[in-house]
Motif scaffolding. Sequence first.
Motif, PDB file in Angstrom:
ATOM      1  N   TYR A   1       0.837  -1.202   0.000  1.00 14.44           N
ATOM      2  CA  TYR A   1       0.000   0.000   0.000  1.00 14.44           C
ATOM      3  C   TYR A   1       0.874   1.255   0.000  1.00 14.44           C
ATOM      4  O   TYR A   1       1.850   1.335   0.751  1.00 14.44           O
ATOM      5  N   ASN A   2       0.480   2.234  -0.806  1.00 10.79           N
ATOM      6  CA  ASN A   2       1.224   3.500  -0.852  1.00 10.79           C
ATOM      7  C   ASN A   2       0.757   4.430   0.263  1.00 10.79           C
ATOM      8  O   ASN A   2      -0.452   4.675   0.426  1.00 10.79           O
ATOM      9  N   ILE A   3       1.719   4.949   1.010  1.00 11.73           N
ATOM     10  CA  ILE A   3       1.431   5.945   2.056  1.00 11.73           C
ATOM     11  C   ILE A   3       2.171   7.226   1.683  1.00 11.73           C
ATOM     12  O   ILE A   3       3.386   7.216   1.463  1.00 11.73           O
ATOM     13  N   TYR A   4       1.418   8.328   1.602  1.00 12.46           N
ATOM     14  CA  TYR A   4       2.022   9.629   1.302  1.00 12.46           C
ATOM     15  C   TYR A   4       2.183  10.388   2.614  1.00 12.46           C
ATOM     16  O   TYR A   4       1.174  10.810   3.221  1.00 12.46           O
ATOM     17  N   PRO A   5       3.420  10.536   3.113  1.00 12.73           N
ATOM     18  CA  PRO A   5       3.642  11.124   4.432  1.00 12.73           C
ATOM     19  C   PRO A   5       2.902  12.427   4.680  1.00 12.73           C
ATOM     20  O   PRO A   5       2.378  12.664   5.772  1.00 12.73           O
ATOM     21  N   ARG A   6       2.833  13.269   3.653  1.00 13.15           N
ATOM     22  CA  ARG A   6       2.227  14.575   3.882  1.00 13.15           C
ATOM     23  C   ARG A   6       0.768  14.476   4.330  1.00 13.15           C
ATOM     24  O   ARG A   6       0.303  15.276   5.145  1.00 13.15           O
ATOM     25  N   GLU A   7       0.033  13.506   3.796  1.00 16.11           N
ATOM     26  CA  GLU A   7      -1.377  13.347   4.170  1.00 16.11           C
ATOM     27  C   GLU A   7      -1.511  13.128   5.677  1.00 16.11           C
ATOM     28  O   GLU A   7      -2.378  13.720   6.337  1.00 16.11           O
ATOM     29  N   ILE A   8      -0.644  12.285   6.240  1.00 19.43           N
ATOM     30  CA  ILE A   8      -0.735  11.981   7.670  1.00 19.43           C
ATOM     31  C   ILE A   8      -0.155  13.135   8.499  1.00 19.43           C
ATOM     32  O   ILE A   8      -0.644  13.425   9.597  1.00 19.43           O
ATOM     33  N   GLU A   9       0.860  13.802   7.975  1.00 15.80           N
ATOM     34  CA  GLU A   9       1.414  14.975   8.667  1.00 15.80           C
ATOM     35  C   GLU A   9       0.339  16.048   8.834  1.00 15.80           C
ATOM     36  O   GLU A   9       0.212  16.662   9.898  1.00 15.80           O
TER      37      GLU A   9
ATOM     38  N   CYS B   1      -4.216  19.957  18.627  1.00 20.78           N
ATOM     39  CA  CYS B   1      -3.890  21.231  19.278  1.00 20.78           C
ATOM     40  C   CYS B   1      -2.534  21.224  19.989  1.00 20.78           C
ATOM     41  O   CYS B   1      -1.969  22.287  20.274  1.00 20.78           O
ATOM     42  N   ASP B   2      -1.983  20.049  20.277  1.00 20.64           N
ATOM     43  CA  ASP B   2      -0.712  19.976  21.002  1.00 20.64           C
ATOM     44  C   ASP B   2       0.512  19.854  20.078  1.00 20.64           C
ATOM     45  O   ASP B   2       1.651  19.903  20.540  1.00 20.64           O
ATOM     46  N   VAL B   3       0.279  19.684  18.787  1.00 14.93           N
ATOM     47  CA  VAL B   3       1.384  19.401  17.859  1.00 14.93           C
ATOM     48  C   VAL B   3       1.988  20.695  17.309  1.00 14.93           C
ATOM     49  O   VAL B   3       1.270  21.546  16.773  1.00 14.93           O
ATOM     50  N   LEU B   4       3.303  20.809  17.434  1.00 16.25           N
ATOM     51  CA  LEU B   4       4.018  21.966  16.901  1.00 16.25           C
ATOM     52  C   LEU B   4       4.608  21.647  15.524  1.00 16.25           C
ATOM     53  O   LEU B   4       4.410  22.380  14.566  1.00 16.25           O
ATOM     54  N   GLU B   5       5.352  20.544  15.417  1.00 14.62           N
ATOM     55  CA  GLU B   5       5.931  20.116  14.146  1.00 14.62           C
ATOM     56  C   GLU B   5       5.884  18.606  14.030  1.00 14.62           C
ATOM     57  O   GLU B   5       5.912  17.897  15.044  1.00 14.62           O
ATOM     58  N   VAL B   6       5.830  18.134  12.783  1.00 16.71           N
ATOM     59  CA  VAL B   6       5.764  16.688  12.570  1.00 16.71           C
ATOM     60  C   VAL B   6       6.448  16.309  11.262  1.00 16.71           C
ATOM     61  O   VAL B   6       6.433  17.069  10.299  1.00 16.71           O
ATOM     62  N   ALA B   7       7.067  15.142  11.267  1.00 19.63           N
ATOM     63  CA  ALA B   7       7.650  14.581  10.042  1.00 19.63           C
ATOM     64  C   ALA B   7       7.443  13.071  10.076  1.00 19.63           C
ATOM     65  O   ALA B   7       7.656  12.427  11.113  1.00 19.63           O
ATOM     66  N   ILE B   8       7.031  12.530   8.947  1.00 18.01           N
ATOM     67  CA  ILE B   8       6.804  11.087   8.856  1.00 18.01           C
ATOM     68  C   ILE B   8       7.777  10.505   7.845  1.00 18.01           C
ATOM     69  O   ILE B   8       7.908  11.013   6.719  1.00 18.01           O
ATOM     70  N   VAL B   9       8.470   9.452   8.255  1.00 24.76           N
ATOM     71  CA  VAL B   9       9.463   8.810   7.387  1.00 24.76           C
ATOM     72  C   VAL B   9       9.219   7.312   7.375  1.00 24.76           C
ATOM     73  O   VAL B   9       8.575   6.751   8.258  1.00 24.76           O
ATOM     74  N   GLY B  10       9.768   6.665   6.358  1.00 26.23           N
ATOM     75  CA  GLY B  10       9.684   5.217   6.266  1.00 26.23           C
ATOM     76  C   GLY B  10      10.908   4.558   6.872  1.00 26.23           C
ATOM     77  O   GLY B  10      12.014   5.092   6.795  1.00 26.23           O
ATOM     78  N   LEU B  11      10.707   3.417   7.486  1.00 25.93           N
ATOM     79  CA  LEU B  11      11.803   2.630   8.056  1.00 25.93           C
ATOM     80  C   LEU B  11      11.703   1.194   7.528  1.00 25.93           C
ATOM     81  O   LEU B  11      10.597   0.700   7.271  1.00 25.93           O
ATOM     82  N   PRO B  12      12.817   0.512   7.353  1.00 25.00           N
ATOM     83  CA  PRO B  12      12.781  -0.844   6.788  1.00 25.00           C
ATOM     84  C   PRO B  12      12.104  -1.843   7.724  1.00 25.00           C
ATOM     85  O   PRO B  12      12.209  -1.750   8.942  1.00 25.00           O
ATOM     86  N   ASP B  13      11.410  -2.794   7.097  1.00 24.44           N
ATOM     87  CA  ASP B  13      10.733  -3.843   7.868  1.00 24.44           C
ATOM     88  C   ASP B  13      10.784  -5.124   7.050  1.00 24.44           C
ATOM     89  O   ASP B  13      10.416  -5.134   5.862  1.00 24.44           O
ATOM     90  N   THR B  14      11.237  -6.228   7.665  1.00 22.17           N
ATOM     91  CA  THR B  14      11.429  -7.475   6.924  1.00 22.17           C
ATOM     92  C   THR B  14      10.127  -8.140   6.521  1.00 22.17           C
ATOM     93  O   THR B  14      10.114  -8.990   5.631  1.00 22.17           O
ATOM     94  N   VAL B  15       9.026  -7.758   7.151  1.00 24.06           N
ATOM     95  CA  VAL B  15       7.731  -8.360   6.827  1.00 24.06           C
ATOM     96  C   VAL B  15       6.951  -7.497   5.827  1.00 24.06           C
ATOM     97  O   VAL B  15       6.487  -7.970   4.789  1.00 24.06           O
ATOM     98  N   LEU B  16       6.828  -6.217   6.135  1.00 18.20           N
ATOM     99  CA  LEU B  16       6.011  -5.321   5.311  1.00 18.20           C
ATOM    100  C   LEU B  16       6.816  -4.556   4.264  1.00 18.20           C
ATOM    101  O   LEU B  16       6.246  -3.841   3.443  1.00 18.20           O
TER     102      LEU B  16
ATOM    103  N   ASN C   1      -6.646   2.051   8.190  1.00 18.20           N
ATOM    104  CA  ASN C   1      -5.737   1.520   9.203  1.00 18.20           C
ATOM    105  C   ASN C   1      -4.287   1.377   8.725  1.00 18.20           C
ATOM    106  O   ASN C   1      -3.350   1.535   9.507  1.00 18.20           O
ATOM    107  N   TYR C   2      -4.087   1.106   7.418  1.00 19.11           N
ATOM    108  CA  TYR C   2      -2.703   0.932   6.963  1.00 19.11           C
ATOM    109  C   TYR C   2      -1.916   2.253   6.952  1.00 19.11           C
ATOM    110  O   TYR C   2      -0.697   2.254   6.884  1.00 19.11           O
ATOM    111  N   LYS C   3      -2.638   3.381   7.025  1.00 15.78           N
ATOM    112  CA  LYS C   3      -1.979   4.688   7.029  1.00 15.78           C
ATOM    113  C   LYS C   3      -1.596   5.152   8.438  1.00 15.78           C
ATOM    114  O   LYS C   3      -0.855   6.125   8.594  1.00 15.78           O
TER     115      LYS C   3
END
Length: 527
Positions: free
Chosen positions: A427-435, A442-457, A488-490
């Motif tokens: 499944y394609n996840i576009y980080p900006r959508e979740i950011e 209301c508590d969030v000042l800054e956010v960045a979403i990145v991908g990390l390697p996973d042997t299963v997914l 849920n996958y996002k």
Amino acid sequence: MKQEISNLSVSQLLQQVYKKDPEHEVAFDGYGRISYEELWRQSITLAKSLQELGIKKGDKVAVCLPNWNEFIVIYMAVSHVGAILVPFNTRYRQDEVEYILRNSEAKLAFFTKEFSGVRHYDQFASAIKVVNSLKTLISVRCQIDGILSYEALLENNESASFEPIDIDSENDTFSILYTSGSTGAPKGAMLTHSNVVNTAIISANQMKCTEKDVFFVAVPVFHVFGLVPSILSTVAVGARMVLMDQYKAKAALELMELEKVTVKHGVPTMFILELNHEEFASYDLSSLRTGIIAAAPCPIEIVKRIRNDMGCEIMVAYGLSETSPTLTMTSFDDEDIVRAETVGKALPGAEVKIVNDSRQEVRTGEVGEIVCRSFGVMKGYYQMPEKTAEAIDENGWFYTGDLGILDENGNLRIVGRKKEMIIRGGYNIYPREIEEILYLHCDVLEVAIVGLPDTVLGEISCACVKLKSHATADEQSLIDFVRQRVANYKVPDKLIIMKGFPMTASGKIKKVSLQEQLMESIGVELR
């Protein structure tokens, strides 16, 4: 809409504007003020000194300075002699300095002794020993034994005559801007006089700028955002600019109030820090009229707060160093939702389309790579013909590497970087959508979403969040906040509360550096 294209060089643009109102102030950098006449006179004097030092048309001149008046004088002096400006990030380390000097074949360099903890004299004194092209060093705001000074060059040639250089604005390079190099060695984008002059004029026209405007320039002048829609747009309309050499939110608010700033450019981080400053409400920002927010993804909530809390009709823009930079902008006529959720339409005279991996145009509303043709598209990458051919096709279309969607009205929505897209279990996840969703909290000042390697997914997503002071949210409550709003996958597989992010000088989060930090700190937790 047809756009009349200017054939002026940078030098001719300044000459045309300064003659209209020579006494009008052009810049204040916190240390001194300079009029259009003084800018013209000083830049011509410096141009004559550069010629005496052997600088001729096509030679490269390195400039490593913060947001000071001297940078603007050098900017114009280099254009007068037809040389090529090579701006240096003031945070560069030794290897970066030497690489760009060597790659650009710079013959001369301007720098100051030290700035923000970086010892620039030591860097360039070492570089001149190993970079064959570099012949001359010039110090600014400091006297160094054995080194020519900027101040001396201004005194030497005040009465000497100057012959204008013939410049082909469409083909002659004005500046080589080096990309961040996050995916390999930095590439030098060659911007012509026509690229930067037309982008500056058209950007200013979109904002309805006049000589009465006061631009706030806190974005670095060595970055394309500072170089073109800040400095050159100011000059294009005969306005004035307020330069800030080290950004601090409170100092920025004070300057904007004191100098009656009307046009405020910035990256999202700057606006976020100002809006959340504890004394924000005490400053009179009623002079603010408009400005550009760009250079990094812009959270929807921040756009709304700039318009409502600052009273500033901010224009969201999109572009890259390779497009000089402004390619699309929202307009004053756009509805709230368009200004909040898109980066507007292509500027008059520019074209934008969305293509798939086969470089075929996709249907309206589909995600694909953003491709453009415009007055601002670079000449190419310096000394990199293969990279140039990869980026610009035979019909002049530039492939940005960014993912986006064009709606039925021609408005562009940025989805993210093509190389930042996370593929989780197919499944394609576009980080900006979740950011964008996390920025709604209301508590969030800054956010960045990145991908990390996973042997299963294959990959998993990791959300890194910096909270506002006195925030009560924790990792689980933020995960739950996202889960209510997306498939849920996002939902981020991991969420980490951060004290800060690795940042570029232009205010972008360094996602590659962030990934590296995460691999070191939580690598043992990964499958």
